[in-house]
Design an enzyme around this catalytic site. Structure first.
Site, PDB file in Angstrom:
ATOM      1  N   ASP A  69      27.651  39.673  40.465  1.00 54.69           N
ATOM      2  CA  ASP A  69      27.492  40.969  39.775  1.00 54.69           C
ATOM      3  C   ASP A  69      28.525  41.863  40.250  1.00 54.69           C
ATOM      4  OD1 ASP A  69      26.937  42.744  38.006  1.00 54.69           O
ATOM      5  OD2 ASP A  69      25.300  43.605  39.185  1.00 54.69           O
ATOM      6  N   LYS A 105      20.828  37.702  42.767  1.00 58.54           N
ATOM      7  CA  LYS A 105      21.816  38.303  42.311  1.00 58.54           C
ATOM      8  C   LYS A 105      22.525  38.729  43.560  1.00 58.54           C
ATOM      9  CE  LYS A 105      22.249  42.730  40.571  1.00 58.54           C
ATOM     10  NZ  LYS A 105      23.580  43.291  40.991  1.00 58.54           N
ATOM     11  N   HIS A 114      36.439  44.717  35.897  1.00 60.56           N
ATOM     12  CA  HIS A 114      37.035  45.884  35.255  1.00 60.56           C
ATOM     13  C   HIS A 114      38.361  45.810  35.633  1.00 60.56           C
ATOM     14  CE1 HIS A 114      36.867  50.058  33.183  1.00 60.56           C
ATOM     15  NE2 HIS A 114      38.067  49.521  32.944  1.00 60.56           N
ATOM     16  N   ASP A 115      39.597  44.870  35.048  1.00 60.29           N
ATOM     17  CA  ASP A 115      40.777  44.573  35.716  1.00 60.29           C
ATOM     18  C   ASP A 115      41.635  44.212  34.475  1.00 60.29           C
ATOM     19  OD1 ASP A 115      43.033  44.443  37.407  1.00 60.29           O
ATOM     20  OD2 ASP A 115      41.594  43.863  39.182  1.00 60.29           O
ATOM     21  N   ILE A 116      42.970  43.791  34.711  1.00 61.45           N
ATOM     22  CA  ILE A 116      43.831  43.147  33.941  1.00 61.45           C
ATOM     23  C   ILE A 116      43.240  41.839  33.347  1.00 61.45           C
ATOM     24  CG2 ILE A 116      45.722  44.491  34.437  1.00 61.45           C
ATOM     25  CD1 ILE A 116      46.922  42.060  35.688  1.00 61.45           C
ATOM     26  N   GLY A 168      15.687  44.639  42.388  1.00 62.45           N
ATOM     27  CA  GLY A 168      16.121  44.707  43.616  1.00 62.45           C
ATOM     28  C   GLY A 168      15.107  45.265  44.458  1.00 62.45           C
ATOM     29  N   ARG A 169      15.364  46.451  44.869  1.00 54.59           N
ATOM     30  CA  ARG A 169      14.492  47.169  45.957  1.00 54.59           C
ATOM     31  C   ARG A 169      13.004  47.212  45.832  1.00 54.59           C
ATOM     32  NH1 ARG A 169      18.542  52.248  45.351  1.00 54.59           N
ATOM     33  NH2 ARG A 169      18.257  51.244  43.240  1.00 54.59           N
ATOM     34  N   THR A 176      22.784  51.743  34.356  1.00 57.34           N
ATOM     35  CA  THR A 176      21.190  52.057  34.180  1.00 57.34           C
ATOM     36  C   THR A 176      21.257  53.348  35.189  1.00 57.34           C
ATOM     37  OG1 THR A 176      20.772  50.292  36.062  1.00 57.34           O
ATOM     38  CG2 THR A 176      20.064  50.290  33.743  1.00 57.34           C
ATOM     39  N   THR A 190      43.618  38.556  36.009  1.00 58.33           N
ATOM     40  CA  THR A 190      42.997  39.077  37.435  1.00 58.33           C
ATOM     41  C   THR A 190      41.622  38.659  36.904  1.00 58.33           C
ATOM     42  OG1 THR A 190      44.439  40.873  38.180  1.00 58.33           O
ATOM     43  CG2 THR A 190      42.328  40.631  39.156  1.00 58.33           C
ATOM     44  N   ASP A 248      20.619  43.139  47.521  1.00 59.96           N
ATOM     45  CA  ASP A 248      21.723  44.062  48.079  1.00 59.96           C
ATOM     46  C   ASP A 248      21.706  44.481  49.445  1.00 59.96           C
ATOM     47  OD1 ASP A 248      22.852  44.385  45.346  1.00 59.96           O
ATOM     48  OD2 ASP A 248      21.218  45.441  44.735  1.00 59.96           O
ATOM     49  N   LYS A 272      30.830  43.171  38.198  1.00 63.13           N
ATOM     50  CA  LYS A 272      31.143  44.048  37.034  1.00 63.13           C
ATOM     51  C   LYS A 272      32.757  44.130  36.683  1.00 63.13           C
ATOM     52  CE  LYS A 272      27.119  46.578  37.635  1.00 63.13           C
ATOM     53  NZ  LYS A 272      26.553  46.024  38.745  1.00 63.13           N
TER      54      LYS A 272
HETATM   55  O1  C5P Z   1      17.276  47.787  43.678  1.00 59.94           O
HETATM   56  P1  C5P Z   1      17.415  47.978  41.964  1.00 59.94           P
HETATM   57  O2  C5P Z   1      16.219  47.337  41.294  1.00 59.94           O
HETATM   58  O3  C5P Z   1      17.652  49.528  41.403  1.00 59.94           O
HETATM   59  O4  C5P Z   1      18.614  47.013  41.620  1.00 59.94           O
HETATM   60  C1  C5P Z   1      19.290  46.891  40.477  1.00 59.94           C
HETATM   61  C2  C5P Z   1      20.342  45.996  40.574  1.00 59.94           C
HETATM   62  O5  C5P Z   1      21.060  45.726  39.308  1.00 59.94           O
HETATM   63  C3  C5P Z   1      21.428  46.519  41.381  1.00 59.94           C
HETATM   64  O6  C5P Z   1      21.998  45.336  42.241  1.00 59.94           O
HETATM   65  C4  C5P Z   1      22.519  47.005  40.645  1.00 59.94           C
HETATM   66  O7  C5P Z   1      23.755  46.659  41.116  1.00 59.94           O
HETATM   67  C5  C5P Z   1      22.459  46.431  39.328  1.00 59.94           C
HETATM   68  N1  C5P Z   1      22.918  46.818  38.295  1.00 59.94           N
HETATM   69  C6  C5P Z   1      22.272  48.265  37.714  1.00 59.94           C
HETATM   70  N2  C5P Z   1      22.664  48.364  36.466  1.00 59.94           N
HETATM   71  C7  C5P Z   1      23.563  48.039  35.645  1.00 59.94           C
HETATM   72  C8  C5P Z   1      23.864  46.823  36.246  1.00 59.94           C
HETATM   73  C9  C5P Z   1      23.744  46.315  37.365  1.00 59.94           C
HETATM   74  O8  C5P Z   1      21.442  48.634  38.238  1.00 59.94           O
HETATM   75  N3  C5P Z   1      23.828  48.418  34.615  1.00 59.94           N
END
Ligand code: C5P
Length: 228
Positions: free
Chosen positions: A57, A30, A61-63, A207-208, A114, A66, A9, A59
């Site tokens: 990723d 991702k 959410h459209d017609i 991620g982080r 989450t 699309t 990210d 996500k």
């Molecule tokens: O940095 P972190 O571990 O929180 O990253 C979680 C990743 O998962 C982010 O890229 C976030 O967009 C994605 N994500 C999420 N919850 C969801 C779906 C995707 O945190 N339900």
């Protein structure tokens, strides 16, 4: 055993390229809107050329028209895994699943983010009196299965509840992964990698905790070992 997907990210494509080099053996990257809007399809191709699998990723959410067009574009780009939002409805999810069928792209449905608390989620969908968030994730899991999606994105707290709904073969992709004592940041429904893998996650998204670590490779390896 769950596979580990690292969420890239960061805004800078050069930082992303350096991060791939710093994590030998990285299997999954991702890519979300922050990196894609800076690096575009070329960066996705670069990750693929380096041997990583790519989870796009957005996500969606459209017609239906699309979203199914976006699914086809992602498949043409070589994306391995992509997300639609289950709140986009049955017709949209079915169109998206149809667009993905016969491609090497797996499509999974995002249930409840989450980062949501129960109160925050039910307030935003106009049902402030409700509190059964696990029941809501199970409801969305059923909708994803009925539409023909290949799995669900859920928090670690709902894995066991959705496993029987999804059955064998569908993926449970789980963000909100934090090692004990690690900063949750904006995530509210979290667990450590070993617990999420034991509960039945097929893929963990982190991620982080990896990308902002002093030694990303060491943290990645530790999480892979915990998830094995
Ligand atoms: O940095 P972190 O571990 O929180 O990253 C979680 C990743 O998962 C982010 O890229 C976030 O967009 C994605 N994500 C999420 N919850 C969801 C779906 C995707 O945190 N339900």
């Amino acid at each position: 055993m769950a596979e580990v997907i690292v969420a890239f990210d960061m805004p800078s494509p050069d930082d992303a390229r350096r991060m791939v080099e710093r994590i030998p053996g990285l299997k999954w990257v991702k890519v979300g809107p922050i990196l894609y809007l800076n690096g575009g399809p070329q960066l996705v191709r670069e990750f693929k050329n380096r041997g990583a699998r790519v989870f796009l990723d957005f996500k969606w959410h459209d017609i239906p028209n699309t979203v199914s067009g976006a699914v086809r574009a992602a498949a043409d780009l070589g994306v391995d895994l992509a997300t639609v939002h289950t709140l986009g409805g049955a017709e949209m999810m079915a169109a998206a699943a149809k667009a993905a069928s016969g491609c090497d792209l797996r499509l999974v449905g995002v249930s409840v983010l989450t980062s949501h608390t129960s109160q925050g989620y039910f307030d935003s969908v106009g049902r402030p009196e409700s509190s059964d968030l696990t029941g809501e994730v199970v409801r969305l899991a059923r909708a994803a299965v009925a539409a023909g999606l290949g799995g669900l994105v859920a928090s670690p707290l709902e894995i066991q509840a959705v496993r029987p709904v999804l059955g064998a073969g569908r993926w449970i992709v789980v963000p909100g992964i934090r090692r004990a004592g690690s900063d949750p940041g904006d995530q509210h429904r979290t667990a450590d990698p070993a617990s999420a893998a034991r509960a039945g996650a097929t893929h963990l998204v982190v991620g982080r905790p990896v990308t902002q670590a002093a030694d990303p490779a060491a943290v990645y390896q530790e999480i892979c070992a915990s998830a094995a």
